[in-house]
Design a protein around this motif. Structure first.
Motif, mmCIF file in Angstrom:
data_model
loop_
_atom_site.group_PDB
_atom_site.id
_atom_site.type_symbol
_atom_site.label_atom_id
_atom_site.label_comp_id
_atom_site.label_asym_id
_atom_site.label_seq_id
_atom_site.Cartn_x
_atom_site.Cartn_y
_atom_site.Cartn_z
ATOM 1 N N ASN A 266 0.918 -1.144 -0.056
ATOM 2 C CA ASN A 266 -0.071 -0.021 0.079
ATOM 3 C C ASN A 266 0.660 1.344 0.185
ATOM 4 N N ALA A 267 2.019 1.373 0.839
ATOM 5 C CA ALA A 267 2.920 2.359 0.880
ATOM 6 C C ALA A 267 3.659 2.773 -0.537
ATOM 7 N N MET A 268 3.927 1.668 -1.203
ATOM 8 C CA MET A 268 4.700 2.176 -2.682
ATOM 9 C C MET A 268 3.541 2.101 -3.533
ATOM 10 N N ASP A 269 2.359 1.810 -3.478
ATOM 11 C CA ASP A 269 1.237 2.089 -4.459
ATOM 12 C C ASP A 269 0.894 3.552 -4.129
ATOM 13 N N ASN A 270 0.968 4.092 -2.950
ATOM 14 C CA ASN A 270 0.804 5.591 -2.768
ATOM 15 C C ASN A 270 1.770 6.386 -3.277
ATOM 16 N N ALA A 271 2.989 5.810 -3.126
ATOM 17 C CA ALA A 271 4.174 6.452 -3.489
ATOM 18 C C ALA A 271 4.468 6.525 -5.100
ATOM 19 N N SER A 272 3.964 5.648 -5.697
ATOM 20 C CA SER A 272 3.808 5.709 -7.006
ATOM 21 C C SER A 272 2.828 6.537 -7.576
#
Length: 308
Positions: A266-272
Protein backbone atom coordinates in the motif's frame (compact mmCIF):
# COMPACT_ATOMS: atom_id res chain seq x y z
CA UNK A 1 22.07 69.32 -7.07
CA UNK A 2 19.27 67.03 -5.98
CA UNK A 3 19.20 65.49 -9.45
CA UNK A 4 22.92 64.68 -9.22
CA UNK A 5 22.50 63.12 -5.75
CA UNK A 6 19.61 61.04 -6.97
CA UNK A 7 21.66 59.85 -9.93
CA UNK A 8 24.58 58.86 -7.69
CA UNK A 9 22.26 57.01 -5.31
CA UNK A 10 20.75 55.01 -8.16
CA UNK A 11 24.23 54.25 -9.47
CA UNK A 12 25.34 52.93 -6.06
CA UNK A 13 22.18 50.82 -5.75
CA UNK A 14 22.78 49.34 -9.18
CA UNK A 15 26.38 48.53 -8.24
CA UNK A 16 25.34 46.62 -5.05
CA UNK A 17 25.18 42.81 -5.34
CA UNK A 18 21.72 41.37 -5.72
CA UNK A 19 19.99 39.46 -2.90
CA UNK A 20 20.95 35.83 -2.41
CA UNK A 21 18.95 33.65 -4.77
CA UNK A 22 17.64 36.52 -6.89
CA UNK A 23 18.32 36.12 -10.61
CA UNK A 24 19.65 38.99 -12.74
CA UNK A 25 17.11 40.80 -14.88
CA UNK A 26 18.51 39.49 -18.15
CA UNK A 27 18.65 35.84 -17.05
CA UNK A 28 16.89 33.44 -19.39
CA UNK A 29 14.74 30.50 -18.32
CA UNK A 30 17.22 27.86 -19.54
CA UNK A 31 18.77 27.24 -16.08
CA UNK A 32 15.35 26.80 -14.52
CA UNK A 33 14.30 24.48 -17.34
CA UNK A 34 17.43 22.40 -16.82
CA UNK A 35 16.66 22.02 -13.11
CA UNK A 36 13.07 20.98 -13.86
CA UNK A 37 14.31 18.47 -16.42
CA UNK A 38 16.71 16.89 -13.93
CA UNK A 39 13.99 16.73 -11.30
CA UNK A 40 11.62 15.11 -13.78
CA UNK A 41 14.23 12.47 -14.52
CA UNK A 42 14.79 11.70 -10.83
CA UNK A 43 11.05 11.48 -10.09
CA UNK A 44 10.54 9.11 -13.03
CA UNK A 45 13.33 6.89 -11.68
CA UNK A 46 11.71 6.89 -8.23
CA UNK A 47 8.38 5.96 -9.81
CA UNK A 48 9.98 2.95 -11.49
CA UNK A 49 11.48 1.82 -8.18
CA UNK A 50 8.24 2.17 -6.22
CA UNK A 51 6.26 0.29 -8.89
CA UNK A 52 8.80 -2.53 -8.83
CA UNK A 53 8.67 -2.69 -5.02
CA UNK A 54 4.88 -2.77 -5.16
CA UNK A 55 4.97 -5.78 -7.50
CA UNK A 56 7.47 -7.58 -5.26
CA UNK A 57 5.40 -6.84 -2.13
CA UNK A 58 2.25 -8.12 -3.87
CA UNK A 59 4.00 -11.40 -4.67
CA UNK A 60 5.31 -11.76 -1.13
CA UNK A 61 1.91 -10.90 0.34
CA UNK A 62 0.29 -13.94 -1.25
CA UNK A 63 2.95 -16.20 0.29
CA UNK A 64 2.71 -14.41 3.64
CA UNK A 65 -1.06 -14.87 3.77
CA UNK A 66 -0.71 -18.60 3.20
CA UNK A 67 1.89 -18.81 5.97
CA UNK A 68 -0.36 -16.71 8.23
CA UNK A 69 -3.28 -19.13 7.81
CA UNK A 70 -1.01 -22.01 8.81
CA UNK A 71 0.46 -20.06 11.74
CA UNK A 72 -2.97 -19.08 13.05
CA UNK A 73 -3.70 -22.72 13.80
CA UNK A 74 -0.93 -22.66 16.43
CA UNK A 75 -2.46 -19.57 18.03
CA UNK A 76 -5.97 -21.04 18.01
CA UNK A 77 -4.78 -24.23 19.70
CA UNK A 78 -2.94 -22.14 22.30
CA UNK A 79 -6.06 -20.11 23.12
CA UNK A 80 -8.20 -23.22 23.49
CA UNK A 81 -5.74 -24.72 25.99
CA UNK A 82 -5.58 -21.62 28.18
CA UNK A 83 -9.32 -21.06 28.06
CA UNK A 84 -9.72 -24.32 29.98
CA UNK A 85 -6.97 -23.66 32.54
CA UNK A 86 -8.03 -20.50 34.34
CA UNK A 87 -5.69 -19.33 37.07
CA UNK A 88 -6.72 -17.47 40.21
CA UNK A 89 -3.20 -16.19 40.67
CA UNK A 90 -2.81 -12.58 39.44
CA UNK A 91 -0.02 -11.82 36.99
CA UNK A 92 1.16 -8.29 37.82
CA UNK A 93 4.72 -8.90 36.62
CA UNK A 94 4.28 -8.83 32.85
CA UNK A 95 6.89 -9.10 30.15
CA UNK A 96 6.00 -7.23 26.96
CA UNK A 97 7.28 -8.75 23.71
CA UNK A 98 6.95 -6.34 20.77
CA UNK A 99 6.90 -8.01 17.37
CA UNK A 100 8.02 -5.94 14.38
CA UNK A 101 10.83 -6.33 11.81
CA UNK A 102 14.12 -4.87 10.61
CA UNK A 103 12.77 -3.44 7.34
CA UNK A 104 11.17 -0.09 6.62
CA UNK A 105 9.23 1.53 3.75
CA UNK A 106 5.99 0.04 5.04
CA UNK A 107 4.07 2.95 6.54
CA UNK A 108 3.28 3.02 10.24
CA UNK A 109 3.41 -0.71 10.77
CA UNK A 110 6.21 -0.46 13.36
CA UNK A 111 4.99 2.63 15.20
CA UNK A 112 1.60 0.94 15.62
CA UNK A 113 2.90 -1.68 18.08
CA UNK A 114 5.29 0.79 19.72
CA UNK A 115 2.49 3.25 20.47
CA UNK A 116 0.24 0.47 21.76
CA UNK A 117 2.94 -0.69 24.17
CA UNK A 118 3.60 2.84 25.43
CA UNK A 119 -0.11 3.37 26.01
CA UNK A 120 -0.31 0.12 27.95
CA UNK A 121 2.59 1.10 30.21
CA UNK A 122 1.56 4.71 30.71
CA UNK A 123 -2.24 4.66 30.82
CA UNK A 124 -4.12 1.38 30.65
CA UNK A 125 -3.59 -2.25 29.67
CA UNK A 126 -4.06 -3.45 26.13
CA UNK A 127 -7.44 -4.89 25.27
CA UNK A 128 -7.46 -8.61 25.90
CA UNK A 129 -3.93 -8.64 27.29
CA UNK A 130 -4.78 -8.84 30.98
CA UNK A 131 -7.49 -10.96 32.46
CA UNK A 132 -6.69 -10.54 36.15
CA UNK A 133 -5.24 -7.04 36.54
CA UNK A 134 -6.68 -3.62 35.79
CA UNK A 135 -3.34 -1.87 35.69
CA UNK A 136 0.09 -2.51 34.23
CA UNK A 137 3.32 -1.76 36.07
CA UNK A 138 5.11 1.07 34.21
CA UNK A 139 8.44 -0.60 35.01
CA UNK A 140 7.52 -3.84 33.23
CA UNK A 141 10.26 -5.44 31.18
CA UNK A 142 10.21 -5.13 27.40
CA UNK A 143 11.74 -7.36 24.72
CA UNK A 144 11.64 -6.41 21.06
CA UNK A 145 11.80 -8.36 17.82
CA UNK A 146 12.97 -6.03 15.04
CA UNK A 147 15.29 -3.04 14.83
CA UNK A 148 12.60 -0.56 13.77
CA UNK A 149 10.52 -0.76 16.95
CA UNK A 150 13.73 -0.99 18.97
CA UNK A 151 14.82 2.45 17.72
CA UNK A 152 11.39 3.89 18.58
CA UNK A 153 11.18 2.39 22.06
CA UNK A 154 14.72 3.38 23.02
CA UNK A 155 13.73 7.04 22.86
CA UNK A 156 10.91 6.67 25.37
CA UNK A 157 11.44 3.52 27.45
CA UNK A 158 15.09 2.60 27.12
CA UNK A 159 15.28 1.57 30.79
CA UNK A 160 12.59 -1.10 30.34
CA UNK A 161 14.26 -2.87 27.41
CA UNK A 162 15.88 -6.12 28.50
CA UNK A 163 16.54 -7.99 25.26
CA UNK A 164 16.23 -7.36 21.52
CA UNK A 165 16.20 -9.67 18.50
CA UNK A 166 16.99 -8.97 14.85
CA UNK A 167 17.39 -10.88 11.60
CA UNK A 168 14.10 -12.66 12.40
CA UNK A 169 11.38 -12.72 9.79
CA UNK A 170 13.49 -11.41 6.92
CA UNK A 171 11.67 -14.05 4.94
CA UNK A 172 8.53 -15.94 5.98
CA UNK A 173 8.88 -16.73 9.73
CA UNK A 174 9.25 -20.35 10.75
CA UNK A 175 8.49 -22.19 13.97
CA UNK A 176 12.24 -22.59 14.48
CA UNK A 177 12.54 -18.78 14.70
CA UNK A 178 9.75 -18.64 17.28
CA UNK A 179 11.24 -21.52 19.29
CA UNK A 180 14.64 -19.80 19.34
CA UNK A 181 13.07 -16.57 20.66
CA UNK A 182 11.09 -18.44 23.32
CA UNK A 183 14.23 -20.29 24.41
CA UNK A 184 16.21 -17.06 24.76
CA UNK A 185 13.40 -15.44 26.74
CA UNK A 186 13.26 -18.29 29.26
CA UNK A 187 17.05 -18.32 29.61
CA UNK A 188 17.38 -14.53 29.90
CA UNK A 189 16.88 -14.52 33.67
CA UNK A 190 14.09 -11.93 33.48
CA UNK A 191 11.36 -12.72 36.00
CA UNK A 192 7.78 -12.61 34.68
CA UNK A 193 4.37 -14.09 35.46
CA UNK A 194 3.10 -13.80 31.90
CA UNK A 195 4.25 -12.64 28.48
CA UNK A 196 2.16 -10.09 26.57
CA UNK A 197 2.74 -10.33 22.83
CA UNK A 198 2.08 -7.01 21.08
CA UNK A 199 1.77 -7.50 17.33
CA UNK A 200 -0.13 -6.28 14.28
CA UNK A 201 -3.37 -8.11 13.62
CA UNK A 202 -4.24 -8.69 9.97
CA UNK A 203 -7.70 -7.25 9.29
CA UNK A 204 -7.70 -7.08 5.49
CA UNK A 205 -5.31 -6.47 2.62
CA UNK A 206 -5.51 -2.73 3.26
CA UNK A 207 -5.84 -2.48 7.04
CA UNK A 208 -4.33 -3.78 10.27
CA UNK A 209 -4.52 -2.97 13.95
CA UNK A 210 -2.37 -3.41 17.03
CA UNK A 211 -3.42 -6.38 19.16
CA UNK A 212 -2.14 -8.27 22.18
CA UNK A 213 -2.31 -11.79 23.53
CA UNK A 214 -1.21 -12.86 26.99
CA UNK A 215 0.61 -16.15 27.54
CA UNK A 216 0.85 -17.48 31.08
CA UNK A 217 4.17 -18.37 32.59
CA UNK A 218 5.24 -21.50 34.38
CA UNK A 219 4.10 -20.39 37.84
CA UNK A 220 0.67 -19.32 36.58
CA UNK A 221 0.17 -22.76 35.05
CA UNK A 222 1.12 -24.49 38.29
CA UNK A 223 -1.40 -22.40 40.24
CA UNK A 224 -4.23 -23.31 37.88
CA UNK A 225 -6.73 -25.63 39.58
CA UNK A 226 -7.67 -27.24 36.28
CA UNK A 227 -4.02 -27.88 35.45
CA UNK A 228 -3.28 -29.42 38.85
CA UNK A 229 -5.66 -32.27 38.09
CA UNK A 230 -3.13 -33.81 35.70
CA UNK A 231 -0.36 -33.94 38.34
CA UNK A 232 2.40 -33.09 35.87
CA UNK A 233 6.01 -33.00 36.88
CA UNK A 234 7.83 -29.68 37.15
CA UNK A 235 9.87 -30.32 34.02
CA UNK A 236 6.72 -31.06 32.02
CA UNK A 237 5.11 -27.84 33.22
CA UNK A 238 8.20 -25.84 32.27
CA UNK A 239 8.33 -27.44 28.82
CA UNK A 240 4.64 -26.82 28.26
CA UNK A 241 4.99 -23.13 29.21
CA UNK A 242 7.89 -22.69 26.81
CA UNK A 243 6.13 -24.60 24.03
CA UNK A 244 2.95 -22.54 24.42
CA UNK A 245 5.02 -19.35 24.30
CA UNK A 246 6.70 -20.54 21.07
CA UNK A 247 3.29 -21.32 19.58
CA UNK A 248 1.97 -17.85 20.36
CA UNK A 249 5.12 -16.15 19.06
CA UNK A 250 4.97 -18.12 15.81
CA UNK A 251 1.32 -17.16 15.22
CA UNK A 252 2.09 -13.50 15.96
CA UNK A 253 5.20 -13.51 13.73
CA UNK A 254 3.34 -14.87 10.71
CA UNK A 255 0.46 -12.44 11.15
CA UNK A 256 2.81 -9.50 11.65
CA UNK A 257 4.75 -10.51 8.53
CA UNK A 258 1.56 -10.54 6.46
CA UNK A 259 0.65 -7.09 7.80
CA UNK A 260 4.10 -5.80 6.91
CA UNK A 261 3.88 -6.98 3.30
CA UNK A 262 0.38 -5.56 2.96
CA UNK A 263 1.46 -2.20 4.39
CA UNK A 264 4.54 -2.10 2.14
CA UNK A 265 2.45 -2.77 -0.95
CA UNK A 266 0.00 0.00 0.00
CA UNK A 267 2.85 2.40 0.81
CA UNK A 268 4.55 1.76 -2.54
CA UNK A 269 1.23 2.14 -4.35
CA UNK A 270 0.66 5.53 -2.71
CA UNK A 271 4.24 6.56 -3.48
CA UNK A 272 3.79 5.62 -7.14
CA UNK A 273 0.59 7.65 -7.36
CA UNK A 274 2.27 10.65 -5.75
CA UNK A 275 5.19 10.34 -8.19
CA UNK A 276 2.77 10.25 -11.13
CA UNK A 277 1.02 13.42 -9.91
CA UNK A 278 4.38 15.14 -9.38
CA UNK A 279 5.54 14.17 -12.88
CA UNK A 280 2.38 15.65 -14.40
CA UNK A 281 2.87 18.89 -12.43
CA UNK A 282 6.57 19.17 -13.33
CA UNK A 283 5.88 18.38 -16.99
CA UNK A 284 3.32 21.19 -17.17
CA UNK A 285 5.75 23.56 -15.46
CA UNK A 286 8.50 22.54 -17.89
CA UNK A 287 6.26 23.07 -20.92
CA UNK A 288 5.21 26.51 -19.74
CA UNK A 289 8.82 27.53 -19.09
CA UNK A 290 9.91 26.23 -22.48
CA UNK A 291 7.13 28.15 -24.24
CA UNK A 292 8.10 31.30 -22.35
CA UNK A 293 11.76 30.88 -23.37
CA UNK A 294 10.81 30.40 -27.03
CA UNK A 295 8.54 33.45 -26.88
CA UNK A 296 11.37 35.57 -25.46
CA UNK A 297 13.71 34.42 -28.22
CA UNK A 298 11.14 35.28 -30.87
CA UNK A 299 10.61 38.75 -29.35
CA UNK A 300 14.38 39.37 -29.46
CA UNK A 301 14.59 38.26 -33.11
CA UNK A 302 11.62 40.38 -34.15
CA UNK A 303 12.94 43.40 -32.25
CA UNK A 304 16.35 43.08 -33.89
CA UNK A 305 14.81 42.71 -37.33
CA UNK A 306 12.66 45.77 -36.77
CA UNK A 307 15.69 47.82 -35.67
CA UNK A 308 17.50 46.94 -38.92
Amino acid sequence: MSTMLAGRTLARAAAQPRALGAAPANTRNMATLREIELRLKSVRNIEKITKSMKMIASTKLAKAQRAMEAGKQYGIANKEVFQHVPSDKPTPNKLFLIISSDKGLCGGIHSSVSKATRRALEDSPLAGASANDSTVDPSSSIMIIGDKSKAQMQRALSGNIQLTFNQIGRDIPTFADAAAVADLITQSGVKFDSVVLVYNKFVSAISYEAAAVEVKGEEALRESDAFKVYENEDDATKDLAEFSLANAIYAALTEGHACEQSARRNAMDNASKNATDMIASLQMQYNRGRQAAITNELVDIITGASAL
